[in-house]
Design a protein around this motif. Structure first.
Motif, mmCIF file in Angstrom:
data_model
loop_
_atom_site.group_PDB
_atom_site.id
_atom_site.type_symbol
_atom_site.label_atom_id
_atom_site.label_comp_id
_atom_site.label_asym_id
_atom_site.label_seq_id
_atom_site.Cartn_x
_atom_site.Cartn_y
_atom_site.Cartn_z
ATOM 1 N N UNK A 114 0.824 -1.209 0.000
ATOM 2 C CA UNK A 114 0.000 0.000 0.000
ATOM 3 C C UNK A 114 0.858 1.259 0.000
ATOM 4 N N UNK A 115 1.954 1.242 0.751
ATOM 5 C CA UNK A 115 2.846 2.398 0.786
ATOM 6 C C UNK A 115 3.463 2.672 -0.582
ATOM 7 N N UNK A 116 3.808 1.609 -1.304
ATOM 8 C CA UNK A 116 4.346 1.793 -2.658
ATOM 9 C C UNK A 116 3.285 2.405 -3.569
ATOM 10 N N UNK A 117 2.043 1.953 -3.421
ATOM 11 C CA UNK A 117 0.962 2.535 -4.219
ATOM 12 C C UNK A 117 0.755 4.000 -3.894
ATOM 13 N N UNK A 118 0.747 4.327 -2.620
ATOM 14 C CA UNK A 118 0.611 5.722 -2.202
ATOM 15 C C UNK A 118 1.766 6.570 -2.732
ATOM 16 N N UNK A 119 2.976 6.022 -2.659
ATOM 17 C CA UNK A 119 4.139 6.765 -3.146
ATOM 18 C C UNK A 119 4.024 7.049 -4.640
ATOM 19 N N UNK A 120 3.598 6.065 -5.395
ATOM 20 C CA UNK A 120 3.440 6.269 -6.844
ATOM 21 C C UNK A 120 2.396 7.357 -7.123
ATOM 22 N N UNK A 121 1.317 7.372 -6.337
ATOM 23 C CA UNK A 121 0.286 8.389 -6.559
ATOM 24 C C UNK A 121 0.817 9.784 -6.251
ATOM 25 N N UNK A 209 -0.037 21.448 1.398
ATOM 26 C CA UNK A 209 -0.670 21.284 2.709
ATOM 27 C C UNK A 209 -2.147 21.666 2.680
ATOM 28 N N UNK A 210 -2.551 22.416 1.664
ATOM 29 C CA UNK A 210 -3.898 22.976 1.632
ATOM 30 C C UNK A 210 -4.951 21.881 1.611
ATOM 31 N N UNK A 211 -6.014 22.117 2.365
ATOM 32 C CA UNK A 211 -7.104 21.148 2.442
ATOM 33 C C UNK A 211 -7.708 20.895 1.065
ATOM 34 N N UNK A 212 -7.694 21.907 0.213
ATOM 35 C CA UNK A 212 -8.314 21.781 -1.104
ATOM 36 C C UNK A 212 -7.475 20.961 -2.073
ATOM 37 N N UNK A 213 -6.207 20.735 -1.759
ATOM 38 C CA UNK A 213 -5.323 20.019 -2.690
ATOM 39 C C UNK A 213 -5.332 18.519 -2.396
ATOM 40 N N UNK A 214 -5.276 17.719 -3.455
ATOM 41 C CA UNK A 214 -5.356 16.261 -3.299
ATOM 42 C C UNK A 214 -4.126 15.673 -2.604
ATOM 43 N N UNK A 215 -2.962 16.299 -2.744
ATOM 44 C CA UNK A 215 -1.736 15.711 -2.211
ATOM 45 C C UNK A 215 -1.853 15.405 -0.721
ATOM 46 N N UNK A 216 -2.476 16.297 0.039
ATOM 47 C CA UNK A 216 -2.553 16.095 1.484
ATOM 48 C C UNK A 216 -3.356 14.847 1.856
ATOM 49 N N UNK A 217 -4.270 14.419 0.991
ATOM 50 C CA UNK A 217 -5.036 13.203 1.264
ATOM 51 C C UNK A 217 -4.127 11.986 1.337
ATOM 52 N N UNK A 218 -3.155 11.944 0.446
ATOM 53 C CA UNK A 218 -2.263 10.788 0.351
ATOM 54 C C UNK A 218 -1.107 10.883 1.347
ATOM 55 N N UNK A 219 -0.633 12.099 1.597
ATOM 56 C CA UNK A 219 0.419 12.264 2.602
ATOM 57 C C UNK A 219 -0.067 11.811 3.976
#
Length: 245
Positions: A114-121, A209-219
């Motif tokens: 799962x961590x590898x999948x998250x990293x790729x995303x 870091x912004x709540x509106x950005x998708x990156x924070x969901x995966x981090x």
């Protein structure tokens, strides 16, 4: 040792990927995270495909597959950022009396997948961002420093992923090397995911870091999953003990 996936395994991963692309978008993940639950209907959709019973014998209504196939599905769930207790769902074989050690190693390897999948995303999100965003009239991705960030992350992921598949293979083969392989996979995958989170955030700047950005969901999922079933340092200590180092 050949870790190439069979056509059936590749097909399984593709089917899961397609389902998640439709039913577990970033918008679905955001809504589920804000509600403090799972993506509605996702478990049922995967159950209809047989994925939630991937380790169960066919005579018991499952697919009768192995840890490799379960980890392929978990990798896709990681890439999608699907919230939920997927390690327990996919890796617990209720029809078989597995030892605590065996279950622990399965969860360790599944977490690495799962961590590898998250990293790729996260790496994909960073690549999309630096290609689209311009500075001084040039795409941010054309700057060498940014390229180095992304190359560092890619390298870590590419080193970690083969160890995940080796660990899954060793578990399916009931190999005496399974424990060391599982701990190695989790150590490498944890480091890869944490580094990719850092590098992706650096490429995005404060907006990551912004709540509106998708990156924070995966981090957030990486930060939560990284210490589970042994962080990188703990896994290395297990390896040292097992090898009498």
């Amino acid at each position: 040792m050949d870790f190439s996936f069979t056509e059936e395994q590749q097909g399984l991963a593709q089917v899961v990927r397609d389902l998640l692309a439709a039913k577990c978008t970033a918008e679905h993940v955001r809504a589920a995270t804000e509600a403090g639950g799972d993506v509605p209907g996702l478990h049922d959709a995967l159950a209809q495909m047989g994925v939630v019973a991937i380790l169960q014998a066919e005579e018991s209504g499952g697919l009768g597959l192995g840890v490799v196939e379960a980890c392929l599905a978990l990798h896709e769930l990681g890439f999608a950022g699907a919230p939920g207790r997927w390690l327990e769902v996919l890796l617990t074989d209720h029809a078989t009396a597995n030892s605590d050690q065996d279950r622990a190693l399965r969860y360790t390897t599944g977490a690495a997948a799962m961590l590898c999948g998250l990293a790729r995303r996260m790496l994909d999100l960073a690549l999309q961002h630096v290609k689209a965003r311009e500075q001084f009239g040039r795409p941010v991705g054309s700057f060498q420093a940014v390229q180095h960030h992304l190359a560092d992350a890619r390298l870590k992921i590419e080193f970690a992923a083969p160890m995940v598949w080796r660990a899954a293979f060793e578990l399916d083969a009931a190999s005496p090397q399974a424990a060391v392989a599982a701990w190695s996979a989790k150590s490498l995958a944890t480091e890869a995911a944490l580094l990719t989170a850092t590098k992706s955030l650096q490429c995005h700047g404060a907006m990551g870091y912004a709540h509106e950005h998708d990156l924070q969901l995966f981090m957030k999922q990486v930060w939560a999953l990284a210490p589970q079933h042994g962080d990188a340092a703990a896994c290395r200590r297990h390896i040292a003990t097992a090898l009498d180092l």
